[in-house]
Structure formats: C-alpha cells, structure tokens
Design a protein around this motif. Structure first.
Motif, PDB file in Angstrom:
ATOM      1  N   PRO A 137       0.829  -1.209   0.000  1.00 49.46           N
ATOM      2  CA  PRO A 137       0.000   0.000   0.000  1.00 49.46           C
ATOM      3  C   PRO A 137       0.862   1.258   0.000  1.00 49.46           C
ATOM      4  N   ASP A 138       0.251   2.367  -0.346  1.00 51.58           N
ATOM      5  CA  ASP A 138       0.940   3.650  -0.257  1.00 51.58           C
ATOM      6  C   ASP A 138       1.146   4.033   1.207  1.00 51.58           C
ATOM      7  N   GLY A 139       2.111   4.913   1.435  1.00 51.93           N
ATOM      8  CA  GLY A 139       2.311   5.442   2.782  1.00 51.93           C
ATOM      9  C   GLY A 139       3.435   4.804   3.559  1.00 51.93           C
ATOM     10  N   GLY A 140       4.079   3.797   2.989  1.00 56.42           N
ATOM     11  CA  GLY A 140       5.186   3.148   3.678  1.00 56.42           C
ATOM     12  C   GLY A 140       6.520   3.554   3.093  1.00 56.42           C
ATOM     13  N   PRO A 141       7.597   2.883   3.481  1.00 56.52           N
ATOM     14  CA  PRO A 141       8.922   3.184   2.940  1.00 56.52           C
ATOM     15  C   PRO A 141       8.980   2.938   1.436  1.00 56.52           C
ATOM     16  N   ASP A 142       9.871   3.640   0.761  1.00 58.41           N
ATOM     17  CA  ASP A 142      10.080   3.420  -0.667  1.00 58.41           C
ATOM     18  C   ASP A 142      10.679   2.021  -0.875  1.00 58.41           C
ATOM     19  N   PRO A 143      10.034   1.160  -1.668  1.00 58.63           N
ATOM     20  CA  PRO A 143      10.510  -0.230  -1.791  1.00 58.63           C
ATOM     21  C   PRO A 143      11.928  -0.356  -2.337  1.00 58.63           C
ATOM     22  N   ALA A 144      12.294   0.480  -3.314  1.00 60.62           N
ATOM     23  CA  ALA A 144      13.643   0.369  -3.887  1.00 60.62           C
ATOM     24  C   ALA A 144      14.700   0.758  -2.865  1.00 60.62           C
ATOM     25  N   ARG A 145      14.455   1.834  -2.133  1.00 59.08           N
ATOM     26  CA  ARG A 145      15.404   2.244  -1.098  1.00 59.08           C
ATOM     27  C   ARG A 145      15.447   1.214   0.027  1.00 59.08           C
ATOM     28  N   TYR A 146      14.288   0.683   0.350  1.00 57.19           N
ATOM     29  CA  TYR A 146      14.214  -0.350   1.388  1.00 57.19           C
ATOM     30  C   TYR A 146      15.037  -1.571   0.978  1.00 57.19           C
ATOM     31  N   ALA A 147      14.949  -1.943  -0.303  1.00 55.93           N
ATOM     32  CA  ALA A 147      15.722  -3.087  -0.792  1.00 55.93           C
ATOM     33  C   ALA A 147      17.213  -2.821  -0.696  1.00 55.93           C
ATOM     34  N   ASP A 148      17.638  -1.601  -1.025  1.00 56.08           N
ATOM     35  CA  ASP A 148      19.059  -1.262  -0.903  1.00 56.08           C
ATOM     36  C   ASP A 148      19.520  -1.380   0.545  1.00 56.08           C
ATOM     37  N   ASP A 149      18.676  -0.919   1.469  1.00 59.34           N
ATOM     38  CA  ASP A 149      19.017  -1.030   2.894  1.00 59.34           C
ATOM     39  C   ASP A 149      19.120  -2.493   3.314  1.00 59.34           C
ATOM     40  N   LEU A 150      18.214  -3.317   2.805  1.00 62.04           N
ATOM     41  CA  LEU A 150      18.254  -4.741   3.139  1.00 62.04           C
ATOM     42  C   LEU A 150      19.552  -5.373   2.674  1.00 62.04           C
ATOM     43  N   VAL A 151      19.980  -5.052   1.476  1.00 60.54           N
ATOM     44  CA  VAL A 151      21.233  -5.607   0.960  1.00 60.54           C
ATOM     45  C   VAL A 151      22.390  -5.244   1.876  1.00 60.54           C
ATOM     46  N   ALA A 152      22.450  -3.973   2.293  1.00 62.21           N
ATOM     47  CA  ALA A 152      23.532  -3.532   3.179  1.00 62.21           C
ATOM     48  C   ALA A 152      23.461  -4.247   4.523  1.00 62.21           C
ATOM     49  N   ARG A 153      22.250  -4.407   5.065  1.00 61.65           N
ATOM     50  CA  ARG A 153      22.097  -5.068   6.357  1.00 61.65           C
ATOM     51  C   ARG A 153      22.465  -6.547   6.260  1.00 61.65           C
ATOM     52  N   PHE A 154      21.980  -7.209   5.228  1.00 65.61           N
ATOM     53  CA  PHE A 154      22.214  -8.643   5.082  1.00 65.61           C
ATOM     54  C   PHE A 154      23.687  -8.958   4.810  1.00 65.61           C
ATOM     55  N   ARG A 155      24.404  -8.017   4.196  1.00 64.50           N
ATOM     56  CA  ARG A 155      25.804  -8.276   3.857  1.00 64.50           C
ATOM     57  C   ARG A 155      26.751  -8.039   5.028  1.00 64.50           C
ATOM     58  N   ASN A 156      26.268  -7.517   6.134  1.00 66.39           N
ATOM     59  CA  ASN A 156      27.107  -7.213   7.288  1.00 66.39           C
ATOM     60  C   ASN A 156      27.865  -8.473   7.736  1.00 66.39           C
ATOM     61  N   PRO A 157      29.183  -8.530   7.555  1.00 63.07           N
ATOM     62  CA  PRO A 157      29.922  -9.753   7.887  1.00 63.07           C
ATOM     63  C   PRO A 157      30.010 -10.025   9.381  1.00 63.07           C
ATOM     64  N   ALA A 158      29.718  -9.005  10.188  1.00 60.07           N
ATOM     65  CA  ALA A 158      29.758  -9.217  11.636  1.00 60.07           C
ATOM     66  C   ALA A 158      28.541  -9.988  12.135  1.00 60.07           C
ATOM     67  N   MET A 159      27.500 -10.063  11.311  1.00 55.92           N
ATOM     68  CA  MET A 159      26.299 -10.798  11.693  1.00 55.92           C
ATOM     69  C   MET A 159      26.446 -12.260  11.293  1.00 55.92           C
ATOM     70  N   LYS A 160      26.140 -13.131  12.215  1.00 52.56           N
ATOM     71  CA  LYS A 160      26.196 -14.575  11.950  1.00 52.56           C
ATOM     72  C   LYS A 160      24.777 -15.136  12.083  1.00 52.56           C
ATOM     73  N   HIS A 161      23.889 -14.624  11.249  1.00 49.16           N
ATOM     74  CA  HIS A 161      22.485 -15.019  11.323  1.00 49.16           C
ATOM     75  C   HIS A 161      22.305 -16.333  10.579  1.00 49.16           C
ATOM     76  N   LEU A 162      22.051 -17.386  11.313  1.00 45.98           N
ATOM     77  CA  LEU A 162      22.025 -18.726  10.752  1.00 45.98           C
ATOM     78  C   LEU A 162      20.798 -18.939   9.862  1.00 45.98           C
ATOM     79  N   LEU A 163      21.030 -19.471   8.695  1.00 48.89           N
ATOM     80  CA  LEU A 163      19.939 -19.749   7.772  1.00 48.89           C
ATOM     81  C   LEU A 163      18.989 -20.798   8.334  1.00 48.89           C
ATOM     82  N   ARG A 164      19.515 -21.764   9.054  1.00 47.07           N
ATOM     83  CA  ARG A 164      18.655 -22.801   9.634  1.00 47.07           C
ATOM     84  C   ARG A 164      17.720 -22.200  10.680  1.00 47.07           C
ATOM     85  N   GLN A 165      18.176 -21.188  11.405  1.00 46.47           N
ATOM     86  CA  GLN A 165      17.313 -20.510  12.372  1.00 46.47           C
ATOM     87  C   GLN A 165      16.158 -19.813  11.643  1.00 46.47           C
TER      88      GLN A 165
END
Length: 454
Positions: free
Chosen positions: A322-350
């Motif tokens: 819906p309208d009124g939320g974050p911009d999806p393209a910018r949100y996706a860019d932020d997700l890429v940066a967050r997910f690539r953080n090598p200090a995070m050890k977020h287990l895929l199995r979890q």
C-alpha cells in the motif's frame, strides 16, 4: 571468572554499564516471551525511555517454556548484555530493564498476579507466529486471557497489550485470540468481561525490526572477554532497529519515541513492507542458501545470486504494497547492506524454522495478488521451490513436519508433491495453479544439485 550481577556493575567499563539504575525501576510492564529478540529490542527501547524520561519503567519477563533461561537471569539479578555487531568493532553493554524473570508454568500464580496488578499498564508479547494459533488455557494466550479477565472483574486500571511478533495485523490477531478464549471459557460473566475489555484493553498493532542471530559459544567467550565477567545470556543484534506502533493506548506507556520508536495512526504500510520485503527475503534466502551450502545470511549474500535475489524479490512484490510506507527500492538497498554485514552470523537454519507458518504470511498473499493480476512471479516461484526442497529431509523444525513429510512418502512425482505441500499449508488454490506448480517443479533439479539460478 565472576558472574555478571549487580555487584559487578561498578567494575564494568563505563560504556558497558546499564543506562538506568536497576534498583530504581518498578514493574510496570509484563513481557511474555523472554527470548533473544525481546532482550535485544523492546527491552532496549524501554530502558532508554526510562533513562531519558526519568520514569521508572521496569519489565517483568515471563518465559512460556524455558525455566532454564529464567534461572540464568535470576542468577544474574536479571542483567544481561547486548552487543551491536558492526564490521569495525563489537562492544557489549549490560541492560538493566528487567525487574524480574518468571517461568509461566512454575510461576503461574505470580504471573497471574502481575497481569492483574493496577501498576502494570502494558503487556508485550514475543511468542512467534505459532503462539497465536495455540489458544488453550495452558498456553500463553490462555494465561493472558485469564489474567485480563480477572483484571476486568476486579475493576483494575486499563491496560494496553502489545504484540511484537511478525504477524500481519498482529494487534487484531492477538485481540481475536484473547477474546475467543474468554468467549469459550464457559464463565457466566464472559459477555460482561468482553464488553469491559472493549473499553479498557487496547491491542495496538506494531512493526518490529532487528536482526538478532542465535547466540553461539564464541559469543559467550567474546562477551566475557569484553566485560571481564561471565554473562550466561548474552544477545547480539545488527546496528539497525525499528519499532513502529499504532498510536492507540488505553493506559500509560513508556515514551519509547525518545529512543526512536514511531507512533503512527496506521502501521499497515510499514507492516506489509517489512513482512513481504525483509521477512519475505529472509524466508527466500534461507532455503536457497541451505541448498547452495551457505550457513549464514552474510554467506548467501557473498554469493552472486544473493543480492540479485533480494532486489528482484522486492521489485516483484512491491506492487502489492500500500501507499504510505517506505520506498521499496530504497528499502531493498538497505536490506542488501544489512544482510551483507559480515559481523552478523544469522544462521539460515534458524530463519528456515517453522517455514510452513512463515511462508503463508510472507509469500502467499503477495503471490495470490500478483497472479490474480496476471503478473509474472519468477522470484516467488524460485523461493517456493527452495522451501519445497527443504521439506525433504533437511531436519529443519516445523510444527507441520509430520504432514509435510507425509507429502513425500506418497511416492508421487514432484508435481504431485508440490501440490500436496501447498494444500498442506492451506493453499489449495495455488496447488490448482498448474502454471505455478510447473514453474516450481522446474527449479527443483538445480536446487538438489546445489545451484541457485536467478
């Protein structure tokens, strides 16, 4: 090495000490669900709100199942540490927001008393998606409903009950679950209680966001080294955190906005963006990454397909938001940066655990909406194939595991198995979509060979 407790606080590095004096807090919040996410998210907002406002907001944390977590917290005077995982450094700090820790089964009478205490004006929950489907008297929802009903009978002060789980329209879902328990209780005053609840109990919707990976033995060692004391329950999280709350409370609450929380009239745009883009991407990365031999989210993002998957999924799903939320393209860019953080050890199995519940909220509504419009859905088809592949013998916990496994025991071909799996998770309409099923089946050979083609 000494244990973390109140006596040890004075010896900690100044930056690692609590933002509040734990002895000055009062129990004004009850939290149901004492896991890592709460300790790395709502507890931090509450501690900061108390520190910045001078108001003594303290949390009584309740574990639905794990008495061991309760005992470990009590041994540490309900203190624990949180570490922000940054590429450049990791500095833990001790959190002093908890005033008590309780096990729901063992301490049921004390929890009931807290739920009826007039000084408690907020109840929060992190019980995962499946917790809202279990509404018997001995469940979290059952205990909550009994406590709220007793509170209404006693004429105690109004209270706000805040779901902090990744469930679409979580406030309304929680309200229905609680009211259903009261309605089915058989008590002669149940209609009066329901009427009173309509006036005195609010169930605001929320959106919570912070990646909190499972604690590892290495985390225990690193935290002890940094603090100089042993913390049995450290948690870690990415630097990013977000809390969006529907501004609909019937009772006093901590000023969480002092720590950056957003109070808005409608959380739906934020909720769907987070559910379908962030949570949806996580649920896609997990089975595909496991098939490709990755262990963590950062591992999967280090592969060429990881970033392509996240951006393509967000672009595919964006038209359903819906309208009124974050911009999806910018949100996706932020997700890429967050997910690539090598200090995070977020287990895929979890992340992959309880997949049958997660995909029904994170993928299937968007998939239906897109296919009804005649839009192409290649990324969601690939994601579904990853989930299908994962249901066959990978040992990922799932409440529907027996039913999912039975779909593979039929000896049928992949097409029949995919149809059976979709039907099992409540999507017979998608099981009847021959083009969708064929597209999902087409991806399975490559995934079995460890290849993600996108």
């Amino acid at each position: 090495m000494d244990r973390l407790n109140r006596a040890a606080l004075g010896a900690l590095p100044p930056a690692s000490r609590p933002r509040v004096d734990p002895t000055e807090l009062r129990t004004r919040i009850v939290h149901l669900g004492i896991g890592a996410f709460h300790r790395a998210h709502q507890a931090l907002y509450t501690e900061s709100a108390a520190a910045r406002s001078g108001e003594p907001w303290g949390i009584a944390a309740v574990a639905p199942r794990s008495a061991a977590t309760v005992d470990a917290l009590r041994a540490q005077d309900c203190l624990y540490s949180v570490t922000e995982r940054r590429p450049e450094d990791d500095v833990p700090r001790v959190v002093g927001a908890l005033t008590g820790a309780y096990a729901l089964g063992r301490d049921g009478a004390l929890v009931h008393a807290l739920l009826t205490d007039p000084e408690v004006t907020v109840v929060t929950l992190t019980i995962t998606e499946k917790g809202y489907r279990a509404a018997g008297p001995d469940t979290v929802i059952g205990h909550l409903a009994a406590g709220l009903a007793a509170r209404m009978r006693s004429g105690a002060a109004p209270v706000s009950v805040v779901s902090c789980d990744n469930t679409a329209d979580n406030g309304a879902v929680l309200s229905r679950a609680v009211r259903d328990v009261v309605r089915n209780s058989g008590r002669p005053d149940r209609e009066r209680i329901l009427d009173r609840m309509a006036e005195a109990v609010a169930f605001p919707a929320t959106v919570v966001d912070r990646i909190v990976p499972a604690t590892t033995p290495g985390d225990l060692t690193a935290t002890a080294t940094a603090l100089g004391v042993h913390d049995a329950l450290p948690v870690s999280g990415e630097p990013y955190r977000q809390w969006v709350l529907e501004d609909r409370f019937t009772a006093p609450r901590p000023p969480w906005e002092l720590d950056g929380a957003l109070l808005v009239p409608d959380v739906a745009p934020y909720q769907l963006t987070k559910l379908r883009l962030l949570n949806g991407s996580h649920s896609a990365l997990a089975p595909l990454g496991i098939a490709a031999g990755s262990t963590t989210v950062a591992d999967a993002m280090a592969e060429g397909w990881g970033e392509r998957l996240v951006k393509a999924l967000c672009a595919e799903v964006a038209p359903t938001l819906p309208d009124g939320g974050p911009d999806p393209a910018r949100y996706a860019d932020d997700l890429v940066a967050r997910f690539r953080n090598p200090a995070m050890k977020h287990l895929l199995r979890q992340i992959a655990a309880d997949g049958s519940l997660k995909i029904t909220e994170r993928w299937l509504p968007a998939l239906r909406a897109l296919r009804e419009r005649g839009a192409a859905t290649p990324v969601l088809e690939l994601a579904l194939a990853g989930w299908v592949n994962l249901t066959r013998g990978h040992g990922i916990p799932d409440p529907a595991q027996d039913a999912l496994t039975a779909c593979w025991r039929t000896g049928a071909d992949d097409t029949a198995v995919v149809r059976a799996l979709l039907t099992t998770v409540g999507a017979p309409d998608l099981a009847d979509d021959s083009a969708l099923v064929t597209a999902v089946v087409r991806h399975l050979p490559a995934l079995r060979a460890g290849h993600v083609d996108i």
